[in-house]
Design an enzyme around this catalytic site. Structure first.
Site, PDB file in Angstrom:
ATOM      1  N   LYS A 124       4.832  79.411  10.555  1.00 29.20           N
ATOM      2  CA  LYS A 124       5.679  80.104   9.572  1.00 29.20           C
ATOM      3  C   LYS A 124       4.882  80.196   8.288  1.00 29.20           C
ATOM      4  CE  LYS A 124       9.906  81.731   9.450  1.00 29.20           C
ATOM      5  NZ  LYS A 124      10.729  82.133  10.603  1.00 29.20           N
ATOM      6  N   ASP A 160      10.627  87.773   7.971  1.00 25.60           N
ATOM      7  CA  ASP A 160      11.720  86.790   7.907  1.00 25.60           C
ATOM      8  C   ASP A 160      12.505  87.183   6.655  1.00 25.60           C
ATOM      9  OD1 ASP A 160      12.639  84.070   9.231  1.00 25.60           O
ATOM     10  OD2 ASP A 160      12.753  83.693   7.084  1.00 25.60           O
TER      11      ASP A 160
HETATM   12  P1  NDP Z   1      17.202  89.031   5.062  1.00 29.29           P
HETATM   13  O1  NDP Z   1      16.401  88.742   3.877  1.00 29.29           O
HETATM   14  O2  NDP Z   1      17.185  90.384   5.669  1.00 29.29           O
HETATM   15  O3  NDP Z   1      18.740  88.671   4.790  1.00 29.29           O
HETATM   16  C1  NDP Z   1      19.150  87.425   4.361  1.00 29.29           C
HETATM   17  C2  NDP Z   1      20.622  87.511   4.018  1.00 29.29           C
HETATM   18  O4  NDP Z   1      21.136  86.203   3.771  1.00 29.29           O
HETATM   19  C3  NDP Z   1      20.880  88.309   2.740  1.00 29.29           C
HETATM   20  O5  NDP Z   1      22.083  89.007   2.880  1.00 29.29           O
HETATM   21  C4  NDP Z   1      20.993  87.214   1.685  1.00 29.29           C
HETATM   22  O6  NDP Z   1      21.713  87.545   0.512  1.00 29.29           O
HETATM   23  C5  NDP Z   1      21.755  86.181   2.479  1.00 29.29           C
HETATM   24  N1  NDP Z   1      21.640  84.855   1.882  1.00 29.29           N
HETATM   25  C6  NDP Z   1      20.525  84.227   1.455  1.00 29.29           C
HETATM   26  N2  NDP Z   1      20.821  83.035   0.937  1.00 29.29           N
HETATM   27  C7  NDP Z   1      22.159  82.910   1.014  1.00 29.29           C
HETATM   28  C8  NDP Z   1      23.074  81.900   0.665  1.00 29.29           C
HETATM   29  N3  NDP Z   1      22.663  80.771   0.097  1.00 29.29           N
HETATM   30  N4  NDP Z   1      24.396  82.114   0.900  1.00 29.29           N
HETATM   31  C9  NDP Z   1      24.816  83.256   1.452  1.00 29.29           C
HETATM   32  N5  NDP Z   1      24.007  84.252   1.834  1.00 29.29           N
HETATM   33  C10 NDP Z   1      22.695  84.078   1.606  1.00 29.29           C
HETATM   34  O7  NDP Z   1      16.774  87.939   6.146  1.00 29.29           O
HETATM   35  P2  NDP Z   1      16.970  87.939   7.733  1.00 29.29           P
HETATM   36  O8  NDP Z   1      18.249  88.595   8.097  1.00 29.29           O
HETATM   37  O9  NDP Z   1      15.719  88.416   8.349  1.00 29.29           O
HETATM   38  O10 NDP Z   1      17.053  86.370   8.019  1.00 29.29           O
HETATM   39  C11 NDP Z   1      18.271  85.658   7.990  1.00 29.29           C
HETATM   40  C12 NDP Z   1      18.099  84.345   8.745  1.00 29.29           C
HETATM   41  O11 NDP Z   1      17.707  84.607  10.096  1.00 29.29           O
HETATM   42  C13 NDP Z   1      17.028  83.418   8.175  1.00 29.29           C
HETATM   43  O12 NDP Z   1      17.428  82.082   8.400  1.00 29.29           O
HETATM   44  C14 NDP Z   1      15.811  83.730   9.059  1.00 29.29           C
HETATM   45  O13 NDP Z   1      14.900  82.656   9.099  1.00 29.29           O
HETATM   46  C15 NDP Z   1      16.498  83.921  10.395  1.00 29.29           C
HETATM   47  N6  NDP Z   1      15.778  84.674  11.416  1.00 29.29           N
HETATM   48  C16 NDP Z   1      15.251  85.904  11.145  1.00 29.29           C
HETATM   49  C17 NDP Z   1      14.593  86.601  12.134  1.00 29.29           C
HETATM   50  C18 NDP Z   1      14.055  87.973  11.909  1.00 29.29           C
HETATM   51  O14 NDP Z   1      13.485  88.544  12.848  1.00 29.29           O
HETATM   52  N7  NDP Z   1      14.200  88.569  10.734  1.00 29.29           N
HETATM   53  C19 NDP Z   1      14.401  86.030  13.472  1.00 29.29           C
HETATM   54  C20 NDP Z   1      15.066  84.775  13.665  1.00 29.29           C
HETATM   55  C21 NDP Z   1      15.696  84.126  12.666  1.00 29.29           C
HETATM   56  P3  NDP Z   1      20.949  87.844  -0.875  1.00 29.29           P
HETATM   57  O15 NDP Z   1      20.479  89.250  -0.752  1.00 29.29           O
HETATM   58  O16 NDP Z   1      21.981  87.621  -1.912  1.00 29.29           O
HETATM   59  O17 NDP Z   1      19.810  86.850  -0.969  1.00 29.29           O
HETATM   60  O1  2IT Z   2      12.469  82.976  12.686  1.00 33.52           O
HETATM   61  C1  2IT Z   2      11.955  83.817  13.450  1.00 33.52           C
HETATM   62  O2  2IT Z   2      11.941  83.677  14.667  1.00 33.52           O
HETATM   63  C2  2IT Z   2      11.378  85.029  12.843  1.00 33.52           C
HETATM   64  N1  2IT Z   2      11.446  85.186  11.634  1.00 33.52           N
HETATM   65  C3  2IT Z   2      10.688  86.042  13.706  1.00 33.52           C
HETATM   66  C4  2IT Z   2       9.285  85.612  14.015  1.00 33.52           C
HETATM   67  C5  2IT Z   2       8.436  86.628  14.713  1.00 33.52           C
HETATM   68  O3  2IT Z   2       7.241  86.322  14.862  1.00 33.52           O
HETATM   69  O4  2IT Z   2       8.901  87.684  15.128  1.00 33.52           O
END
Ligand code: NDP
Ligand code: 2IT
Length: 446
Positions: free
Chosen positions: A125, A165
């Site tokens: 990461k 992420d």
């Molecule tokens: P984004 O940046 O697209 O979205 C994050 C969202 O979470 C935003 O709406 C943000 O709001 C909100 N958020 C952040 N902090 C808080 C909080 N304290 N309370 C409430 N809402 C909050 O990120 P992703 O959707 O890509 O990622 C979300 C989660 O999924 C993370 O934990 C990430 O590690 C995980 N993940 C992502 C993957 C991917 O492929 N993208 C794969 C697997 C897991 P605001 O705009 O106000 O910050």
């Molecule tokens: O938390 C996760 O699995 C990710 N942010 C995606 C990682 C990736 O290499 O696609």
């Protein structure tokens, strides 16, 4: 003292300033402790001692100039945690909260998640404490270029393949890739989540959210239940949340609420995702703007300064960030008779919250199993890119679904085998661990 206790004490002692990392190690090691009596080889080969120490941690300065001409300096990280199963793989997070503890917990989780996908990818990461919110495209581009000026020497299509992420989506991956190509002078799959015009895969954008719903539907199906007609709360309104909500609606679920870090939108008639997409994907705005779009007659309400978990639901999908669902929220879910919790985010529930889920016999699908669809589709992207063949949306989607169903079957079988039926913490952690541990033993003490 047991082998696990011994290692845990050591991790706590050595990483006192890293609460999230300690939390993640605690959760995993405690839940796999049942296997060490029948598998003496793990202790004999020092597997846990080696597993909890990252193979490499890179921390670097990221200087960049903002639109006003001011010089800014952020901190960049890449934690290359474990490459026993395959090259390092895992996302990059740009968020002001990023620090070494958060990077290490995410990279540690990624090892087991990637193992669960069944693909040959190790765990990593990275990211930065840079806050992209409110920054112009030019500022984001200059930041990404500076970040890559250092990162490029540590990554490669067969060594380490970052992706997105939180705070890193298509725009950022594009700028990062452009700079990598300029420096390394090769057009290869060194970052996934790439644009479709330059080697990206269909379904990657949707994959984490879709995958979450595929594994959830499988868990429900095996209990002769279905998503159809259920009330659902999805936290977050970013990449994972939007596509989880989209697929949940497709399966007939009622998505009642979504949020960002400032507040949540509740609509008893169901969230209109086209509005959320417009606000978040196009305008990069705040969820409270939902009311401006939905009009005066809409049934939507915006609630600030309150947890989204107060909204009664049968299915809770935490898709925002780590530790967003604490023990109090878990008790509220239990009181409201929530039956299923499936994590789109990484470690969104505290360990105490998870205890509440399990005690109340909720079906809980932990993030490292439930959100593995994103990274699995990243591995599909790598395969397509290196073979120079692009699969159709349907082909990728079907493969994603198959992987999620397989993950469910594996973690279900393993939890039963060890006498922990319905405990997918045990099921996922043991399944993920065994492959990595055996790969480490096969490769000697390295
Ligand atoms: P984004 O940046 O697209 O979205 C994050 C969202 O979470 C935003 O709406 C943000 O709001 C909100 N958020 C952040 N902090 C808080 C909080 N304290 N309370 C409430 N809402 C909050 O990120 P992703 O959707 O890509 O990622 C979300 C989660 O999924 C993370 O934990 C990430 O590690 C995980 N993940 C992502 C993957 C991917 O492929 N993208 C794969 C697997 C897991 P605001 O705009 O106000 O910050
Ligand atoms: O938390 C996760 O699995 C990710 N942010 C995606 C990682 C990736 O290499 O696609």
């Amino acid at each position: 003292m047991s082998y696990v206790e011994d290692i845990l004490n050591d991790v706590k002692e050595k990483n006192q300033d890293q609460p999230e990392f300690i939390q993640a190690v605690n959760e995993i090691l405690n839940s796999i402790s049942v296997i060490f009596d029948e598998h003496k080889e793990f202790e004999e080969n020092g597997v846990l001692e080696r597993l909890v120490e990252p193979e490499r941690v890179i921390m670097f300065r990221v200087p960049w100039v903002d639109d006003s001409g001011k010089i800014n300096v952020n901190r960049g990280f890449r934690v290359q945690f474990n490459s026993a199963v395959g090259p390092y793989k895992g996302g990059l997070r740009f968020h002001p909260s990023v620090n070494i503890s958060i990077m290490k917990f995410l990279a540690f989780e990624q090892i087991f998640k990637n193992s669960l996908t069944g693909m040959s990818i190790g765990g990593a990461k990275g990211g930065s404490d840079f806050n992209p919110k409110g920054r112009s495209d030019g500022e984001v581009m200059r930041f990404c270029q500076s970040f890559m000026n250092e990162l490029f020497r540590h990554i490669g299509p067969d060594t380490d393949i970052p992706a997105g992420d939180m705070g890193v989506g298509g725009r950022e991956v594009g700028y990062l890739f452009g700079q990598y190509k300029k420096l390394a002078d090769v057009h290869v799959a060194v970052l996934t989540g790439a644009g479709l015009e330059y080697g990206g895969s269909l379904v990657r954008k949707e994959a984490t959210g879709y995958g979450l719903i595929y594994i959830l539907e499988e868990a429900l199906k095996s209990r002769e239940d279905t998503i159809k007609g259920k009330d659902i709360v999805v936290s977050g309104s970013g990449n994972v949340a939007i596509y989880a909500a989209q697929k949940a609606q497709k399966y007939g679920g009622n998505v009642l609420a979504m949020c960002d870090s400032e507040g949540y939108i509740y609509d008893k008639n169901g969230i209109d995702l086209s509005i959320v997409k417009e606000i978040k994907e196009v305008k990069r705005g705040r969820i409270k703007e939902y009311l401006d779009y939905s009009g005066k007659k809409s049934s939507a309400e915006y609630i600030q300064g309150e947890k989204i978990w107060n909204v009664p639901c049968e299915i809770a999908l935490p898709c925002a960030t780590q530790n967003e669902l604490d023990v109090n929220s878990a008790k509220i879910l239990a009181k409201n008779k929530t039956k299923y919790v499936a994590e789109g985010a990484n470690m969104p529930s505290t360990n105490e919250a998870v205890d509440v889920f399990l005690k109340n016999k909720m079906i809980y699908l932990p993030g490292k199993a439930a959100n593995a669809g994103g990274v699995a589709t990243s591995a599909f992207e790598m395969a397509q890119r290196s073979s120079r063949i692009a699969w159709t949306f349907k082909e990728v989607d079907e493969k994603l679904k198959r992987i999620m169903i397989n993950i469910y079957k594996n973690i279900d079988a393993v939890s039963k085998y060890y006498g922990y039926e319905n405990n997918y913490v045990v099921g996922a952690n043991i399944t993920g661990f065994l492959k990595v541990a055996n790969a480490m033993i096969s490769q000697g003490i390295v």
